[in-house]
Structure formats: C-alpha cells, structure tokens
Scaffold this motif. Structure first.
Motif, PDB file in Angstrom:
ATOM      1  N   LEU A 188     -24.849 -10.379  18.176  1.00  0.00           N
ATOM      2  CA  LEU A 188     -23.833  -9.510  17.585  1.00  0.00           C
ATOM      3  C   LEU A 188     -22.915 -10.347  16.704  1.00  0.00           C
ATOM      4  O   LEU A 188     -22.461 -11.429  17.107  1.00  0.00           O
ATOM      5  CB  LEU A 188     -23.024  -8.815  18.680  1.00  0.00           C
ATOM      6  CG  LEU A 188     -23.775  -7.714  19.467  1.00  0.00           C
ATOM      7  CD1 LEU A 188     -23.084  -7.428  20.776  1.00  0.00           C
ATOM      8  CD2 LEU A 188     -23.903  -6.456  18.614  1.00  0.00           C
ATOM      9  N   ALA A 210     -25.901  -6.390  14.177  1.00  0.00           N
ATOM     10  CA  ALA A 210     -26.744  -6.878  15.269  1.00  0.00           C
ATOM     11  C   ALA A 210     -28.074  -7.314  14.678  1.00  0.00           C
ATOM     12  O   ALA A 210     -28.730  -6.546  13.973  1.00  0.00           O
ATOM     13  CB  ALA A 210     -26.960  -5.788  16.318  1.00  0.00           C
ATOM     14  N   THR A 219     -28.594  -3.114  13.654  1.00  0.00           N
ATOM     15  CA  THR A 219     -27.198  -2.672  13.727  1.00  0.00           C
ATOM     16  C   THR A 219     -27.099  -1.209  14.134  1.00  0.00           C
ATOM     17  O   THR A 219     -26.179  -0.812  14.865  1.00  0.00           O
ATOM     18  CB  THR A 219     -26.512  -2.897  12.367  1.00  0.00           C
ATOM     19  OG1 THR A 219     -26.584  -4.282  12.035  1.00  0.00           O
ATOM     20  CG2 THR A 219     -25.056  -2.464  12.403  1.00  0.00           C
ATOM     21  N   ILE A 222     -26.498  -0.315  17.851  1.00  0.00           N
ATOM     22  CA  ILE A 222     -25.303  -0.742  18.590  1.00  0.00           C
ATOM     23  C   ILE A 222     -24.631   0.476  19.236  1.00  0.00           C
ATOM     24  O   ILE A 222     -24.459   1.521  18.603  1.00  0.00           O
ATOM     25  CB  ILE A 222     -24.306  -1.453  17.654  1.00  0.00           C
ATOM     26  CG1 ILE A 222     -24.912  -2.758  17.119  1.00  0.00           C
ATOM     27  CG2 ILE A 222     -23.004  -1.748  18.390  1.00  0.00           C
ATOM     28  CD1 ILE A 222     -24.026  -3.461  16.103  1.00  0.00           C
ATOM     29  N   VAL A 242     -26.181  -3.856  22.577  1.00  0.00           N
ATOM     30  CA  VAL A 242     -27.349  -3.564  21.745  1.00  0.00           C
ATOM     31  C   VAL A 242     -28.575  -4.121  22.461  1.00  0.00           C
ATOM     32  O   VAL A 242     -28.519  -5.179  23.085  1.00  0.00           O
ATOM     33  CB  VAL A 242     -27.212  -4.172  20.332  1.00  0.00           C
ATOM     34  CG1 VAL A 242     -27.180  -5.696  20.380  1.00  0.00           C
ATOM     35  CG2 VAL A 242     -28.339  -3.693  19.413  1.00  0.00           C
TER      36      VAL A 242
END
Length: 260
Positions: A188, A210, A219, A222, A242
C-alpha cells in the motif's frame, strides 16, 4: 637502307605483340575455379584474383576482379572478373550455418505461481554473429514460446533453445523450474496521517495505491474500514486492507485529525 631495317624491326615487334595478345586470348584463356564461391557469415570475403581464377602469374596480373555488388550479409551476389575486355561472371554466396553457443545462468530457477518467466532471463551468455531469440521448447507440441507461467506448485523440467535470424538453433538446454505459491503481500502506498479543517471534503482513497508483485495495480480492490465526519472535530482512524488473488493481505492504518 638503315631506315628500312629499323622499320622492319619495328613492324616485327608489333607483329610479335599482336601475336602474343592473340595467343593470350585464344590459346591461354583464363578459367574460373567454379561458378559459385561460398563464404561463411562473418568470414572475410577474399579480394585475391587467384582465389577465383586459374591461370599463370603473368595472366593473373592482368585480370581485374569486380566485387562491388557483394555484401557481407547472408545472400547471393553477382561478381565477375575481366581479362582483355572479356567478362567472366560468377556468384558469391554468404551463408550462416553456425549454431549459437549458449550458457545458462544456472540449472534451477524458483518462481511463484502465476509469475511470468522469460526464457531470455535464464541465459547468461550467447555467442553468435547475428541477432538471436531465446525460447522455451515443448517437445510434445514442438512449439517455441518466449515466456512461461504455471498455475500449480511443483517442479517442471523445461528445455531452452536459442535461434538466430538465419534459423540456426542451439542445442537444447535443460532447466528445472520450481514453482511455489505466492506468499508476497501487496504493498500500500500513500497512506499518511492527515490534518483537515472542519467542513473540508475528504476522499479517503485520494492518492492511495495498492501494487501486487504479480497482478500489478490492484488499487480498485482496496477496502477502507472506518468513517470520518468532517463536520465534527476530532481524531479518526481508518483501516486500509487489500488482498491479492492468492489471499495475501496487506493492511495499514491512518489517523485523520479534523480540527476547527
């Protein structure tokens, strides 16, 4: 009387010269050693007349070799020799029959399930005069592929072949690919504590990313646990999580201060 003798001698010399030229052209013509001369790619192409023509030393001195249309690249080219305005054409062929010589980095490699491995990344050194491509070779399907990936854990024996642009292939080299489950957590980025003024709009995912080592940008996967009321001053905690497709989970927390 003396002038007549001199004239006779000069005429005799002229006739002898003419006779010698005639004999050179008719009785002792030059002869090409063959119609096509073959050179290996990377080998120097000879510019010596005697390598192409049979003849005595005095004749060879008068032979002119024409290689202006000949290249060092693989292919067939027109060439010629000329002797007293008589042209004798022949061909020069440049061929590449040399197999690439290859050295592996090692005989066993370790990768994760789903990871893509490139055949060229397994090679330490290639010796060849032309451009080459590295492949995995499947003995059953006879296919050549540049990359491999595996969906299950285990050990796999693969063969590597290097092929140059002229179709010459190296001997196949055996490598062992050990495949294990991916246990690397995603990472992250951009999660930092923040201070905002009361009433200010706040997006908890702004600037957050991410990245997974195999899937790349995840991402969009997440998840954020926790809420912030930007109309009420105070300290808030957000939890970011995530997960990749292998179930590896990354988490991070973030403090956000809403102040008047």
């Amino acid at each position: 009387m003396q002038n007549k003798i001199i004239t006779s001698i000069l005429i005799a010399f002229i006739l002898i010269d003419i006779l010698l030229v005639y004999l050179a052209l008719t009785i002792t013509p030059i002869e090409l050693k063959r119609d096509c001369f073959v050179f290996e790619y990377g080998e120097e192409i000879s510019n010596k007349v005697e390598d192409y023509v049979n003849g005595n030393e005095s004749i060879l001195k008068s032979v002119k070799l024409d290689l202006k249309n000949v290249s060092t690249e693989v292919g067939k080219y027109k060439a010629s020799v000329s002797y007293f305005n008589e042209v004798y054409p022949f061909e020069i062929e440049v061929v590449d029959t040399a197999k690439p010589k290859v050295k592996l980095k090692k005989v066993e490699f370790h990768i994760q399930v789903g990871e893509i491995i490139k055949a060229k990344d397994l090679i330490e050194k290639i010796e060849d005069l032309s451009e080459t491509t590295v492949y995995f070779y499947d003995e059953e399907t006879k296919e050549l592929v540049k990359t491999k990936s595996y969906i299950e854990e285990g050990s796999y024996i693969e063969r590597i072949i290097v092929e140059d642009i002229h179709g010459n292939q190296s001997s196949s080299l055996r490598v062992k690919i050990s495949v294990y489950k991916n246990r690397v957590k995603p990472k992250l980025y951009g999660i930092e504590d923040a201070v905002i003024q009361i009433g200010t709009a706040f997006d908890p995912l702004e600037g957050i990313k991410a990245i997974d080592d195999l899937q790349g940008d995840i991402t969009h996967q997440i998840q954020v646990v926790g809420e912030i009321d930007t109309m009420v001053a105070g300290e808030y905690t957000l939890l970011y999580t995530v997960s990749d497709k292998e179930g590896n989970i990354a988490t991070a927390s973030r403090e956000v201060l809403v102040e008047e």
